[in-house]
Write a protein that holds these residues in place. Sequence first.
Motif, PDB file in Angstrom:
ATOM      1  N   GLY A 179      17.303  -1.860  38.927  1.00  0.00           N
ATOM      2  CA  GLY A 179      17.329  -3.270  39.279  1.00  0.00           C
ATOM      3  C   GLY A 179      17.113  -3.483  40.766  1.00  0.00           C
ATOM      4  N   PRO A 180      17.233  -4.734  41.204  1.00  0.00           N
ATOM      5  CA  PRO A 180      17.026  -5.044  42.622  1.00  0.00           C
ATOM      6  C   PRO A 180      17.923  -4.254  43.571  1.00  0.00           C
ATOM      7  CG  PRO A 180      16.990  -7.059  41.323  1.00  0.00           C
ATOM      8  CD  PRO A 180      17.404  -5.962  40.390  1.00  0.00           C
ATOM      9  N   GLY A 298      10.070  -9.354  42.166  1.00  0.00           N
ATOM     10  CA  GLY A 298      10.697  -8.997  40.903  1.00  0.00           C
ATOM     11  C   GLY A 298      11.696 -10.041  40.467  1.00  0.00           C
ATOM     12  N   LYS A 299      12.307  -9.800  39.314  1.00  0.00           N
ATOM     13  CA  LYS A 299      13.303 -10.731  38.797  1.00  0.00           C
ATOM     14  C   LYS A 299      14.613 -10.565  39.553  1.00  0.00           C
ATOM     15  CE  LYS A 299      13.810 -11.265  34.459  1.00  0.00           C
ATOM     16  NZ  LYS A 299      14.057 -10.999  33.016  1.00  0.00           N
ATOM     17  N   PRO A 300      15.280 -11.673  39.890  1.00  0.00           N
ATOM     18  CA  PRO A 300      16.591 -11.581  40.549  1.00  0.00           C
ATOM     19  C   PRO A 300      17.628 -10.926  39.644  1.00  0.00           C
ATOM     20  CG  PRO A 300      15.640 -13.777  40.785  1.00  0.00           C
ATOM     21  CD  PRO A 300      14.806 -13.055  39.769  1.00  0.00           C
ATOM     22  N   ARG A 354      24.218  -9.996  48.193  1.00  0.00           N
ATOM     23  CA  ARG A 354      23.611 -10.726  47.078  1.00  0.00           C
ATOM     24  C   ARG A 354      23.463 -12.177  47.524  1.00  0.00           C
ATOM     25  NH1 ARG A 354      26.365 -11.291  42.622  1.00  0.00           N
ATOM     26  NH2 ARG A 354      24.620 -11.089  41.167  1.00  0.00           N
ATOM     27  N   VAL A 355      22.226 -12.617  47.696  1.00  0.00           N
ATOM     28  CA  VAL A 355      21.982 -13.906  48.344  1.00  0.00           C
ATOM     29  C   VAL A 355      21.820 -15.031  47.326  1.00  0.00           C
ATOM     30  CG1 VAL A 355      20.983 -12.869  50.404  1.00  0.00           C
ATOM     31  CG2 VAL A 355      19.497 -13.447  48.490  1.00  0.00           C
ATOM     32  N   SER A 356      22.249 -16.201  47.731  1.00  0.00           N
ATOM     33  CA  SER A 356      22.233 -17.388  46.881  1.00  0.00           C
ATOM     34  C   SER A 356      20.812 -17.904  46.680  1.00  0.00           C
ATOM     35  CB  SER A 356      23.093 -18.482  47.520  1.00  0.00           C
ATOM     36  OG  SER A 356      22.805 -19.740  46.957  1.00  0.00           O
ATOM     37  N   PRO A 357      20.468 -18.341  45.454  1.00  0.00           N
ATOM     38  CA  PRO A 357      19.138 -18.926  45.238  1.00  0.00           C
ATOM     39  C   PRO A 357      19.003 -20.306  45.876  1.00  0.00           C
ATOM     40  CG  PRO A 357      20.458 -19.096  43.245  1.00  0.00           C
ATOM     41  CD  PRO A 357      21.253 -18.274  44.209  1.00  0.00           C
ATOM     42  N   THR A 358      20.137 -20.951  46.166  1.00  0.00           N
ATOM     43  CA  THR A 358      20.098 -22.292  46.757  1.00  0.00           C
ATOM     44  C   THR A 358      19.744 -22.243  48.235  1.00  0.00           C
ATOM     45  OG1 THR A 358      21.807 -22.994  45.194  1.00  0.00           O
ATOM     46  CG2 THR A 358      21.406 -24.421  47.097  1.00  0.00           C
ATOM     47  N   ASP A 359      20.416 -21.362  48.979  1.00  0.00           N
ATOM     48  CA  ASP A 359      20.168 -21.248  50.417  1.00  0.00           C
ATOM     49  C   ASP A 359      20.312 -19.787  50.827  1.00  0.00           C
ATOM     50  OD1 ASP A 359      19.854 -21.544  53.108  1.00  0.00           O
ATOM     51  OD2 ASP A 359      21.315 -23.168  53.337  1.00  0.00           O
ATOM     52  N   PRO A 360      19.304 -18.965  50.552  1.00  0.00           N
ATOM     53  CA  PRO A 360      19.420 -17.526  50.832  1.00  0.00           C
ATOM     54  C   PRO A 360      19.580 -17.209  52.315  1.00  0.00           C
ATOM     55  CG  PRO A 360      17.170 -18.102  50.215  1.00  0.00           C
ATOM     56  CD  PRO A 360      18.003 -19.301  49.934  1.00  0.00           C
ATOM     57  N   VAL A 361      18.968 -18.007  53.181  1.00  0.00           N
ATOM     58  CA  VAL A 361      19.089 -17.746  54.618  1.00  0.00           C
ATOM     59  C   VAL A 361      20.531 -17.938  55.065  1.00  0.00           C
ATOM     60  CG1 VAL A 361      18.368 -18.468  56.922  1.00  0.00           C
ATOM     61  CG2 VAL A 361      16.686 -18.347  55.068  1.00  0.00           C
ATOM     62  N   ARG A 362      21.181 -18.977  54.541  1.00  0.00           N
ATOM     63  CA  ARG A 362      22.584 -19.210  54.902  1.00  0.00           C
ATOM     64  C   ARG A 362      23.466 -18.067  54.399  1.00  0.00           C
ATOM     65  NH1 ARG A 362      25.801 -19.832  58.514  1.00  0.00           N
ATOM     66  NH2 ARG A 362      27.860 -20.657  57.966  1.00  0.00           N
ATOM     67  N   ALA A 464      14.971  -7.296  47.540  1.00  0.00           N
ATOM     68  CA  ALA A 464      14.393  -6.994  46.230  1.00  0.00           C
ATOM     69  C   ALA A 464      14.879  -8.036  45.227  1.00  0.00           C
ATOM     70  CB  ALA A 464      14.785  -5.589  45.781  1.00  0.00           C
ATOM     71  N   GLY A 465      14.143  -8.164  44.127  1.00  0.00           N
ATOM     72  CA  GLY A 465      14.453  -9.216  43.164  1.00  0.00           C
ATOM     73  C   GLY A 465      14.051 -10.576  43.700  1.00  0.00           C
ATOM     74  N   VAL A 466      12.950 -10.606  44.430  1.00  0.00           N
ATOM     75  CA  VAL A 466      12.504 -11.830  45.105  1.00  0.00           C
ATOM     76  C   VAL A 466      11.419 -12.512  44.271  1.00  0.00           C
ATOM     77  CG1 VAL A 466      11.419 -12.756  47.184  1.00  0.00           C
ATOM     78  CG2 VAL A 466      13.082 -10.885  47.363  1.00  0.00           C
ATOM     79  N   ASP A 467      11.725 -13.703  43.771  1.00  0.00           N
ATOM     80  CA  ASP A 467      10.722 -14.485  43.054  1.00  0.00           C
ATOM     81  C   ASP A 467      10.135 -15.537  43.996  1.00  0.00           C
ATOM     82  OD1 ASP A 467      12.709 -16.387  43.272  1.00  0.00           O
ATOM     83  OD2 ASP A 467      13.221 -16.391  41.135  1.00  0.00           O
ATOM     84  N   ASP A 468       9.317 -16.424  43.464  1.00  0.00           N
ATOM     85  CA  ASP A 468       8.650 -17.420  44.312  1.00  0.00           C
ATOM     86  C   ASP A 468       9.647 -18.329  45.012  1.00  0.00           C
ATOM     87  OD1 ASP A 468       6.205 -16.401  43.640  1.00  0.00           O
ATOM     88  OD2 ASP A 468       5.820 -17.855  42.036  1.00  0.00           O
ATOM     89  N   ASN A 469      10.750 -18.666  44.328  1.00  0.00           N
ATOM     90  CA  ASN A 469      11.761 -19.536  44.933  1.00  0.00           C
ATOM     91  C   ASN A 469      12.367 -18.883  46.172  1.00  0.00           C
ATOM     92  OD1 ASN A 469      13.914 -21.663  45.062  1.00  0.00           O
ATOM     93  ND2 ASN A 469      15.224 -19.933  44.471  1.00  0.00           N
TER      94      ASN A 469
END
Length: 484
Positions: A179-180, A298-300, A354-362, A464-469
């Motif tokens: 996995g990622p 890849g898939k998150p 493990r980064v948030s899909p809402t605000d990964p930079v934060r 890793a596990g990075v999609d378009d979002n």
Amino acid sequence: MSAGARARAALIATVALVGGLAGGCRCSKETLAPVVFEDASDREPIDPNSVLAPPWEPPKVAQLDNGAVLHWLREADNPAFHVRVLLPTSVDADKLSAATTAAVLEAIELRLRARVRRIPDATLDLRSRPGRVEIAVHGRDADADALLAALAATLADAGNAKLLAVAQGKVLARHREGGPSALAAAGLASELLDHPLVHEYASKQDLVALGKKGLEKGWSLLTDPRDAVVLVHSGRDPEDESMTEAVARLGARWKAPIGFGSGKAAVTARLRTEPPKRRRDTFLLTEQQGASLRVYAGKPERGNRAVVMLGRLIPTATIEERTLARISQRLLQEELDVRLLVAGPVSLLAIKVRVSPTDPVRSLERIIERMQLFIATPQPRDRIDQAANVWLGARMVEASLSGEDWTSLWSESIDLAGQDREIFVALARDAEAMLALEPEQVQEYMATWFNPQAGEPGWVWVAAGVDDNFRTKLGVALDLVEDD
């Protein structure tokens, strides 16, 4: 799944000299030359009553006819026998893939486990340490010659093309794509150590692509005795007639590929590669000298989260540096998912996020802020002492649970030593240094090496596990480098 299979799965997701031609002794049974052991009398003495390391004496050291270096640790009246073969993977990182390593280890286990089963109370373990894999056989001291014979026979015949192909098929049949988290960890190691990603991570495609020539080349690279180290812990004297013949046979049957030289004399030199020459001057999320983020699509993971591994290399050439790095990691591990791989003069620090899909930079900013807050807060002495005692206690408990296998501890001691002469005392000195640390030392060290935005540069990160979002949102604040 067997212990050996679990070890290989972890590997997929993610050491008086004989000169001249080292092709293995071709002597007949009657003319095998005895191994002449040295006393290693130049090594420093250690208090046998110390609880910080086993009550061992300096090993007897020899080099076998095939080039392998042997360290024999004798414990009088010990009823058990342990032999451990250390095979470096990092010295040929540009040629040896993780997929090939997995197939070769599978072939070794298939052949060796069948032989070990025929010896009463004998067991086989495969494991990995930074930059190497280890094959350990355990049994009764009374069966020492049979255990060494099984090992010698396996290293002599398990590299045939048919068995390697069978092993490749077995590894492929149970393969599950990492996995990622696994990919990010492998990507970070690849980036920091300047290794190809395929050396750190095996995909299904990598396993399928292995051909006969690739498998045979991988066998020759991984099992070359001129790069190998053999550790023995036994109640017997290695100069006993039966042991001399058994060890000599190991050097004769396990042959080196055709070539000149007998390998490096120092085991620390054999098991390590040179540190990367490229010097990095980067920090994380800074306006100047900001590191780019390498991205693996890849898939998150579960929770729709991508994984970022951030880390750096830390110089650990001295006992004090290694001790400070280990205790700093141990303390920070109480707050974050922090790993430290210690291998002599250079160690690898890694922090998983493990980064948030809402605000990964934060998410990344918060982790760095937590690290900086922790570093800025002085750690009380009792907390440092507690962390040191937990670390040291766990080491001795592990040794006890593994049947007082000194070869495992000696292997760890190699990682703690800068040079061969330090191996014998490395465990004790590591413990003494850890228990003597001052809080001010730890805080100053962490400010220098554990702050991603200050102190010494050299930070990198991988996602890793990075999609378009994730790619869109991370790209707003970071320079993204797509994996090829």
